[in-house]
Design an enzyme around this catalytic site. Structure first.
Site, mmCIF file in Angstrom:
data_model
loop_
_atom_site.group_PDB
_atom_site.id
_atom_site.type_symbol
_atom_site.label_atom_id
_atom_site.label_comp_id
_atom_site.label_asym_id
_atom_site.label_seq_id
_atom_site.Cartn_x
_atom_site.Cartn_y
_atom_site.Cartn_z
ATOM 1 N N GLY A 183 0.830 -1.203 0.000
ATOM 2 C CA GLY A 183 0.000 0.000 0.000
ATOM 3 C C GLY A 183 0.858 1.243 0.000
ATOM 4 O O GLY A 183 1.796 1.387 -0.778
ATOM 5 N N GLY A 184 0.541 2.167 0.897
ATOM 6 C CA GLY A 184 1.228 3.449 0.953
ATOM 7 C C GLY A 184 2.719 3.331 1.203
ATOM 8 O O GLY A 184 3.476 4.250 0.872
ATOM 9 N N GLY A 228 24.378 3.788 -33.310
ATOM 10 C CA GLY A 228 23.890 4.751 -32.320
ATOM 11 C C GLY A 228 24.442 4.454 -30.939
ATOM 12 O O GLY A 228 24.641 5.358 -30.124
ATOM 13 N N ALA A 229 24.718 3.180 -30.687
ATOM 14 C CA ALA A 229 25.229 2.807 -29.368
ATOM 15 C C ALA A 229 26.607 3.419 -29.127
ATOM 16 O O ALA A 229 26.981 3.716 -27.994
ATOM 17 C CB ALA A 229 25.266 1.292 -29.231
HETATM 18 C C1 HXC Z 1 -3.397 -1.379 11.481
HETATM 19 C C2 HXC Z 1 -2.334 -3.363 11.121
HETATM 20 C C3 HXC Z 1 -2.191 -3.089 9.756
HETATM 21 C C4 HXC Z 1 -2.695 -1.840 9.285
HETATM 22 C C5 HXC Z 1 -1.303 -4.999 10.105
HETATM 23 N N1 HXC Z 1 -1.780 -4.562 11.287
HETATM 24 N N2 HXC Z 1 -1.554 -4.103 9.155
HETATM 25 N N3 HXC Z 1 -2.930 -2.512 11.969
HETATM 26 N N4 HXC Z 1 -3.288 -1.021 10.177
HETATM 27 N N5 HXC Z 1 -2.566 -1.486 8.009
HETATM 28 C C6 HXC Z 1 -1.686 -5.257 12.574
HETATM 29 C C7 HXC Z 1 -2.555 -6.474 12.654
HETATM 30 O O1 HXC Z 1 -3.856 -6.106 13.068
HETATM 31 C C8 HXC Z 1 -1.835 -7.293 13.697
HETATM 32 O O2 HXC Z 1 -2.120 -6.756 14.951
HETATM 33 C C9 HXC Z 1 -0.392 -6.984 13.431
HETATM 34 O O3 HXC Z 1 -0.391 -5.757 12.692
HETATM 35 C C10 HXC Z 1 0.282 -8.041 12.590
HETATM 36 O O4 HXC Z 1 -0.533 -8.298 11.463
HETATM 37 P P1 HXC Z 1 -0.865 -9.782 10.991
HETATM 38 O O5 HXC Z 1 -1.913 -9.652 9.955
HETATM 39 O O6 HXC Z 1 -1.128 -10.640 12.176
HETATM 40 O O7 HXC Z 1 0.529 -10.218 10.379
HETATM 41 P P2 HXC Z 1 0.827 -11.041 9.054
HETATM 42 O O8 HXC Z 1 -0.029 -12.260 9.011
HETATM 43 O O9 HXC Z 1 2.280 -11.214 9.021
HETATM 44 O O10 HXC Z 1 0.376 -10.111 7.847
HETATM 45 C C11 HXC Z 1 1.045 -8.904 7.622
HETATM 46 C C12 HXC Z 1 0.307 -8.092 6.555
HETATM 47 C C13 HXC Z 1 -1.212 -8.005 6.946
HETATM 48 C C14 HXC Z 1 0.437 -8.798 5.209
HETATM 49 C C15 HXC Z 1 0.958 -6.740 6.469
HETATM 50 O O11 HXC Z 1 -1.291 -7.550 8.285
HETATM 51 C C16 HXC Z 1 -1.969 -7.086 6.084
HETATM 52 O O12 HXC Z 1 -2.383 -7.448 4.969
HETATM 53 N N6 HXC Z 1 -2.234 -5.884 6.575
HETATM 54 C C17 HXC Z 1 -3.067 -4.923 5.880
HETATM 55 C C18 HXC Z 1 -2.385 -4.383 4.691
HETATM 56 C C19 HXC Z 1 -3.183 -3.306 4.079
HETATM 57 O O13 HXC Z 1 -4.158 -3.537 3.388
HETATM 58 N N7 HXC Z 1 -2.846 -2.041 4.463
HETATM 59 C C20 HXC Z 1 -3.552 -0.869 4.031
HETATM 60 C C21 HXC Z 1 -3.034 -0.540 2.673
HETATM 61 S S1 HXC Z 1 -3.854 0.810 2.024
HETATM 62 P P3 HXC Z 1 -2.077 -7.632 16.301
HETATM 63 O O14 HXC Z 1 -2.590 -6.727 17.348
HETATM 64 O O15 HXC Z 1 -2.928 -8.812 16.032
HETATM 65 O O16 HXC Z 1 -0.635 -7.980 16.485
HETATM 66 C C22 HXC Z 1 -2.717 1.977 2.051
HETATM 67 C C23 HXC Z 1 -3.162 3.201 1.359
HETATM 68 C C24 HXC Z 1 -2.149 4.317 1.476
HETATM 69 O O17 HXC Z 1 -1.669 1.824 2.558
HETATM 70 C C25 HXC Z 1 -1.968 4.968 0.150
HETATM 71 C C26 HXC Z 1 -1.087 6.182 0.282
HETATM 72 C C27 HXC Z 1 -0.572 6.542 -1.077
#
Ligand code: HXC
Length: 510
Positions: free
Chosen positions: A169-170, A404-405
């Site tokens: 993502g971001g 050209g290279a």
């Molecule tokens: C808040 C988050 C989080 C997030 C993970 N966590 N991502 N909390 N915001 N974006 C937290 C989980 O709730 C969890 O908390 C801990 O981090 C670990 O995550 P897990 O899922 O248990 O770990 P894992 O299985 O290793 O997976 C990691 C991961 C997955 C692949 C990163 O967490 C995931 O898909 N996260 C979401 C990714 C996502 O969609 N992000 C938003 C993108 S949009 P606990 O308390 O259980 O430990 C974006 C837009 C911005 O970024 C654009 C700007 C240009």
């Protein structure tokens, strides 16, 4: 008083635990270090000065007011790498998955601003889940603030990103705007949208590794500049890279002690070029024999291997090497090679690093795949990059410099400062076979005539001397003297003073 001091230590201990021991253990079980362990390993021992250890997020939605962790998922500060200042931030996956909140972004912004103000490199270590989902637009705003600073710092201070876990993502766009990205094999991946979203939108089934693992980004997308086997190796390699780089675009190039004489001749170079002009040889052998102690830090070693780019030193001072690689596709220039080298040349020019170019190129790669893929614009990127570069440019043509290279590869006409050729050089519009088949098309059915014409063409044009007669080549040099010639040239060019006409910025064919 003692209580107050103890309270600080107690708070520090809590902050250092991040998301808690269980999450730290989980991190280790995945073969990953924690954010603080990474910083400690990367910086000189004991040199880390942390900022904002007690910063917490301000969010109250979704029960976040009951879940505040000191540091808020990123460790920031500064320290030294072999005595030189660098700024760092490392995402802490144990705290909300290293996700970016408004407060987390403010911590990164603070070190970005300090790095720019104090003209020192900044290194970002990523292991994070993107925007803090509970925060919404505040996180998006935070990202954009980080991106803006990446752009303003680009070309002023070196910016390096190290991906050591998820980066989605971001989180992907800030690294993409930095100078170099390194990844850890098997434990890191980068993508804009993950496998679940991909499945929903395009119905493709793909794993995280297949979508954005280190192999994909070092061999196919060219997003990453290198990948290493584990956290430790990766951080040590990034330290090695930092040693080659100046602190900023106004700082001198780092110089270290050189233990290899530049006056010694290396006779093995006299036989590097095979007798048969179509036989390959390894151009990295030449780079290693020219660079001090053979120390060469290659960039994008696994992508577009027909061109080699990387840093070395000559007499202790950093130079950027660019070289066609005859071992891969005969060293031809294609779209990927042109893009790769163009970016490298521009990096060197931003930071006043002299460029040494070794040329053995049969031309641009023909074909529909290349033309449809935009070879004209990609090739123009490299041409543009060399032409706009004002750093010392030293070129050695070892064998072929066709078409050209020839022009593109830091030729005299693109303000090459020192253009040398080995006696084995062949500087011409094209190779003899292609040339004869065009000029003497009517005799194509007569092998005897064609052989005679080919020999005539080879004798007249396939040498360095036609170019040398015109001064396009400053000197035809013995291969064994290459290191000495380049070292002397680099010294002579130390005070080179050349600038381009004023402009807001150029319009490189992106
Ligand atoms: C808040 C988050 C989080 C997030 C993970 N966590 N991502 N909390 N915001 N974006 C937290 C989980 O709730 C969890 O908390 C801990 O981090 C670990 O995550 P897990 O899922 O248990 O770990 P894992 O299985 O290793 O997976 C990691 C991961 C997955 C692949 C990163 O967490 C995931 O898909 N996260 C979401 C990714 C996502 O969609 N992000 C938003 C993108 S949009 P606990 O308390 O259980 O430990 C974006 C837009 C911005 O970024 C654009 C700007 C240009």
């Amino acid at each position: 008083m003692k209580d107050i001091l103890e309270e600080l230590e107690r708070r520090r201990d809590v902050a250092r635990l991040g998301g808690g021991q269980a999450r730290i253990d989980a991190q280790h079980q995945r073969g990953k270090l924690t954010a603080r362990e990474r910083i400690d390993l990367f910086l000189d021992e004991g040199s880390f000065e942390e900022f904002d250890m007690f910063v917490e997020h301000r969010s109250t939605d979704f029960g976040m007011d009951k879940s505040r962790i000191a540091g808020d998922g990123v460790v920031t500060g500064w320290g030294t790498v072999n005595g030189r200042t660098v700024f760092v931030f490392a995402k802490d996956f144990t705290v909300f998955g290293g996700s970016l909140s408004e407060a987390h972004a403010e911590k990164i912004i603070k070190v970005q601003d300090m790095a720019l103000k104090n003209r020192a490199p900044i290194i970002g270590i990523y292991d994070a889940g993107g925007a803090r989902i509970q925060e919404g637009v505040a996180a998006l705003g935070g990202y954009a603030e980080v991106f803006q600073r990446n752009v303003l710092a680009s070309g002023v201070i070196p910016q390096i990103s190290v991906i050591m876990g998820p980066c989605a993502g971001g989180d992907v766009y800030s690294p993409a705007m930095t100078d170099f990205i390194f990844m850890v094999r098997d434990t890191s991946y980068m993508f804009v949208t993950g496998p679940d979203v991909v499945k929903t939108v395009t119905n493709e089934t793909v794993t995280s590794e297949e979508l954005g693992g280190a192999t994909v980004h070092t061999t196919r997308s060219s997003i990453a500049d290198g990948a290493y086997d584990n956290d430790v190796d990766t951080l040590l390699q990034v330290r090695r890279l930092v040693d080659f780089l100046p602190q900023s675009n106004t700082s001198p190039i780092p110089e270290i002690e050189c233990y290899q004489s530049v006056t010694d001749v290396d006779n093995s170079l006299d036989t590097l070029i095979p007798a048969n002009a179509n036989k390959p040889y390894d151009i990295k052998e030449l780079i290693q024999k020219v660079a001090d102690e053979g120390d060469f830090f290659e960039i994008q070693a696994s992508f577009a291997k027909n061109i080699v780019c990387g840093f070395g030193r000559v007499e202790g001072s950093t130079v950027g090497f660019v070289a066609n690689q005859p071992m891969v596709l005969a060293g031809v220039l294609d779209s990927d090679a042109s893009r790769k080298a163009a970016r490298f040349v521009r990096f060197c020019d931003c930071f006043n690093i002299p460029i040494v170019t070794f040329v053995d190129v049969p031309g641009f790669l023909p074909g529909t795949a290349q033309e449809y893929g935009g070879l004209i614009k990609h090739g123009a990127k490299l041409l543009f990059a060399y032409a706009e570069a004002t750093v010392p440019k030293l070129t050695v043509i070892t064998r072929k410099a066709f078409g050209g290279a020839y022009d593109v590869m830091a030729s005299k006409h693109l303000r090459g400062d020192l253009n040398y050729a080995w006696p084995t050089a062949q500087i011409a519009v094209m190779g003899a076979k292609g040339a004869v088949e065009i000029i003497f098309r009517k005799d194509i059915a007569d092998p005897e005539k064609i052989a005679t014409y080919t020999k005539m063409y080879e004798d007249r044009f396939l040498s360095p001397f036609v170019a040398a007669e015109r001064g396009y080549i400053d000197e035809v040099i013995m291969p064994h003297s290459t290191r000495r010639r380049l070292a002397r040239g680099l010294k002579m060019l130390k005070n080179k003073d050349l600038s381009n006409p004023w402009k807001k910025h150029d319009n490189i064919p992106l």
